[in-house]
Design a protein around this motif. Structure first.
Motif, PDB file in Angstrom:
ATOM      1  N   SER A  10      44.126  46.513  29.699  1.00 62.40           N
ATOM      2  CA  SER A  10      44.717  47.323  28.647  1.00 62.40           C
ATOM      3  C   SER A  10      46.000  46.644  28.194  1.00 62.40           C
ATOM      4  O   SER A  10      46.784  46.169  29.022  1.00 62.40           O
ATOM      5  CB  SER A  10      45.027  48.723  29.188  1.00 62.40           C
ATOM      6  N   PHE A  11      46.192  46.571  26.916  1.00 64.26           N
ATOM      7  CA  PHE A  11      47.423  45.993  26.407  1.00 64.26           C
ATOM      8  C   PHE A  11      47.765  46.605  25.065  1.00 64.26           C
ATOM      9  O   PHE A  11      46.918  47.112  24.350  1.00 64.26           O
ATOM     10  CB  PHE A  11      47.346  44.464  26.322  1.00 64.26           C
ATOM     11  N   GLY A  12      49.041  46.558  24.750  1.00 65.59           N
ATOM     12  CA  GLY A  12      49.538  47.121  23.495  1.00 65.59           C
ATOM     13  C   GLY A  12      50.904  46.543  23.202  1.00 65.59           C
ATOM     14  O   GLY A  12      51.251  45.472  23.698  1.00 65.59           O
ATOM     15  N   ASP A  13      51.697  47.249  22.469  1.00 68.92           N
ATOM     16  CA  ASP A  13      53.025  46.794  22.060  1.00 68.92           C
ATOM     17  C   ASP A  13      53.932  46.638  23.284  1.00 68.92           C
ATOM     18  O   ASP A  13      54.569  47.586  23.732  1.00 68.92           O
ATOM     19  CB  ASP A  13      53.619  47.794  21.067  1.00 68.92           C
ATOM     20  N   GLY A  14      53.979  45.448  23.850  1.00 64.52           N
ATOM     21  CA  GLY A  14      54.811  45.176  25.010  1.00 64.52           C
ATOM     22  C   GLY A  14      54.265  45.709  26.316  1.00 64.52           C
ATOM     23  O   GLY A  14      54.958  45.707  27.332  1.00 64.52           O
ATOM     24  N   PHE A  15      53.023  46.172  26.329  1.00 63.90           N
ATOM     25  CA  PHE A  15      52.430  46.735  27.542  1.00 63.90           C
ATOM     26  C   PHE A  15      51.218  45.919  27.957  1.00 63.90           C
ATOM     27  O   PHE A  15      50.426  45.478  27.124  1.00 63.90           O
ATOM     28  CB  PHE A  15      52.003  48.192  27.314  1.00 63.90           C
ATOM     29  N   PHE A  16      51.067  45.739  29.279  1.00 66.47           N
ATOM     30  CA  PHE A  16      49.886  45.085  29.838  1.00 66.47           C
ATOM     31  C   PHE A  16      49.504  45.794  31.128  1.00 66.47           C
ATOM     32  O   PHE A  16      50.366  46.175  31.927  1.00 66.47           O
ATOM     33  CB  PHE A  16      50.153  43.608  30.150  1.00 66.47           C
ATOM     34  N   SER A  17      48.206  45.962  31.334  1.00 68.16           N
ATOM     35  CA  SER A  17      47.683  46.499  32.582  1.00 68.16           C
ATOM     36  C   SER A  17      46.370  45.804  32.897  1.00 68.16           C
ATOM     37  O   SER A  17      45.508  45.672  32.024  1.00 68.16           O
ATOM     38  CB  SER A  17      47.459  48.011  32.471  1.00 68.16           C
ATOM     39  N   GLY A  18      46.227  45.352  34.129  1.00 67.79           N
ATOM     40  CA  GLY A  18      44.990  44.718  34.566  1.00 67.79           C
ATOM     41  C   GLY A  18      44.590  45.240  35.931  1.00 67.79           C
ATOM     42  O   GLY A  18      45.437  45.406  36.811  1.00 67.79           O
ATOM     43  N   THR A  19      43.304  45.520  36.098  1.00 64.98           N
ATOM     44  CA  THR A  19      42.783  46.048  37.355  1.00 64.98           C
ATOM     45  C   THR A  19      41.524  45.296  37.736  1.00 64.98           C
ATOM     46  O   THR A  19      40.680  45.006  36.880  1.00 64.98           O
ATOM     47  CB  THR A  19      42.438  47.549  37.232  1.00 64.98           C
ATOM     48  N   ILE A  20      41.383  45.019  39.026  1.00 59.67           N
ATOM     49  CA  ILE A  20      40.130  44.525  39.585  1.00 59.67           C
ATOM     50  C   ILE A  20      39.822  45.411  40.787  1.00 59.67           C
ATOM     51  O   ILE A  20      40.701  45.671  41.610  1.00 59.67           O
ATOM     52  CB  ILE A  20      40.201  43.031  39.952  1.00 59.67           C
ATOM     53  N   ALA A  21      38.587  45.922  40.832  1.00 63.64           N
ATOM     54  CA  ALA A  21      38.227  46.880  41.871  1.00 63.64           C
ATOM     55  C   ALA A  21      36.793  46.626  42.360  1.00 63.64           C
ATOM     56  O   ALA A  21      35.857  47.294  41.917  1.00 63.64           O
ATOM     57  CB  ALA A  21      38.371  48.301  41.347  1.00 63.64           C
ATOM     58  N   PRO A  22      36.608  45.653  43.255  1.00 65.82           N
ATOM     59  CA  PRO A  22      35.263  45.413  43.791  1.00 65.82           C
ATOM     60  C   PRO A  22      34.854  46.508  44.773  1.00 65.82           C
ATOM     61  O   PRO A  22      35.711  47.140  45.412  1.00 65.82           O
ATOM     62  CB  PRO A  22      35.411  44.067  44.501  1.00 65.82           C
ATOM     63  N   SER A  23      33.557  46.746  44.888  1.00 66.69           N
ATOM     64  CA  SER A  23      33.065  47.742  45.834  1.00 66.69           C
ATOM     65  C   SER A  23      31.660  47.390  46.285  1.00 66.69           C
ATOM     66  O   SER A  23      30.966  46.587  45.662  1.00 66.69           O
ATOM     67  CB  SER A  23      33.096  49.148  45.218  1.00 66.69           C
ATOM     68  N   GLY A  24      31.267  48.003  47.367  1.00 70.14           N
ATOM     69  CA  GLY A  24      29.921  47.822  47.896  1.00 70.14           C
ATOM     70  C   GLY A  24      29.454  49.113  48.529  1.00 70.14           C
ATOM     71  O   GLY A  24      30.254  49.883  49.064  1.00 70.14           O
ATOM     72  N   ILE A  25      28.150  49.356  48.439  1.00 66.87           N
ATOM     73  CA  ILE A  25      27.575  50.560  49.044  1.00 66.87           C
ATOM     74  C   ILE A  25      26.362  50.176  49.879  1.00 66.87           C
ATOM     75  O   ILE A  25      25.721  49.147  49.645  1.00 66.87           O
ATOM     76  CB  ILE A  25      27.171  51.630  48.003  1.00 66.87           C
ATOM     77  N   TYR A  26      26.057  51.012  50.839  1.00 67.38           N
ATOM     78  CA  TYR A  26      24.830  50.893  51.625  1.00 67.38           C
ATOM     79  C   TYR A  26      23.984  52.111  51.302  1.00 67.38           C
ATOM     80  O   TYR A  26      24.432  53.250  51.502  1.00 67.38           O
ATOM     81  CB  TYR A  26      25.136  50.837  53.121  1.00 67.38           C
TER      82      TYR A  26
END
Length: 175
Positions: free
Chosen positions: A47-63
């Motif tokens: 996510s980014f905008g006027d002077g703003f930035f956000s980054g997420t990484i969220a790996p997951s695994g299920i059985y």
């Protein structure tokens, strides 16, 4: 620390190695059968905008125990920055349980524990570092390996949560 000669660390290690090798050698198909039930996925956010930035990484695994029940683990790493105001990093993990009463309907329960570190550029605001727990109950509609839905944080705290609202839409993807 005193250990009885019969029960020392070496003894436990040898017992563990013998049990592991016996269970593994009994049926080589069990190991491959385990991985046939494991699915990986996760999320990416940008996510980014006027002077703003956000980054997420969220790996997951299920059985997947069967077509109805699955449990899993996830990780989360997020970086946020608003120019001339604040920077934050969020790291954490989650445990999730999924139940599909019918193929298209998914009910979920997820416990998430996040470490939030906020640093403000403005001295009016105080820097903050804390752990934030969240307990989500969710409901989603799934088609193949993608589920769309909404979840609700039962432990929501408007002052500490990284989420703006206790109701959060989600998209889950597992391969």
């Amino acid at each position: 620390m005193n250990f009885s000669p019969l029960f020392n660390c070496k003894t436990y290690l040898v017992i563990f190695m013998i049990c592991s090798s016996l269970s593994f050698s009994q049926n080589q198909n069990n190991a491959s059968d385990f991985w046939n039930h494991v699915r990986f996925g996760g999320g990416l956010g940008l996510s980014f905008g006027d002077g703003f930035f956000s980054g997420t990484i969220a790996p997951s695994g299920i059985y997947e125990f069967n077509t109805k029940f699955a449990v899993g683990l996830g990780l989360n790493a997020t970086y946020n920055k608003q120019d001339n105001f604040f920077k934050s990093t969020v790291f954490g993990a989650s445990v999730i349980g999924l139940f599909n009463p019918v193929r298209e309907l998914q009910v979920s329960a997820e416990f998430e524990q996040l470490n939030v570190n906020r640093k403000f550029d403005d001295p009016i605001f105080e820097d903050d570092n804390y752990w934030y727990p969240a307990l989500f109950m969710g409901l989603g509609y799934g088609s193949r390996n993608v589920t769309f839905g909404i979840r609700y944080d039962l432990l929501y705290n408007k002052d500490k949560s990284i989420y703006a609202d206790p109701f959060i839409p989600f998209v889950r993807v597992f391969f």
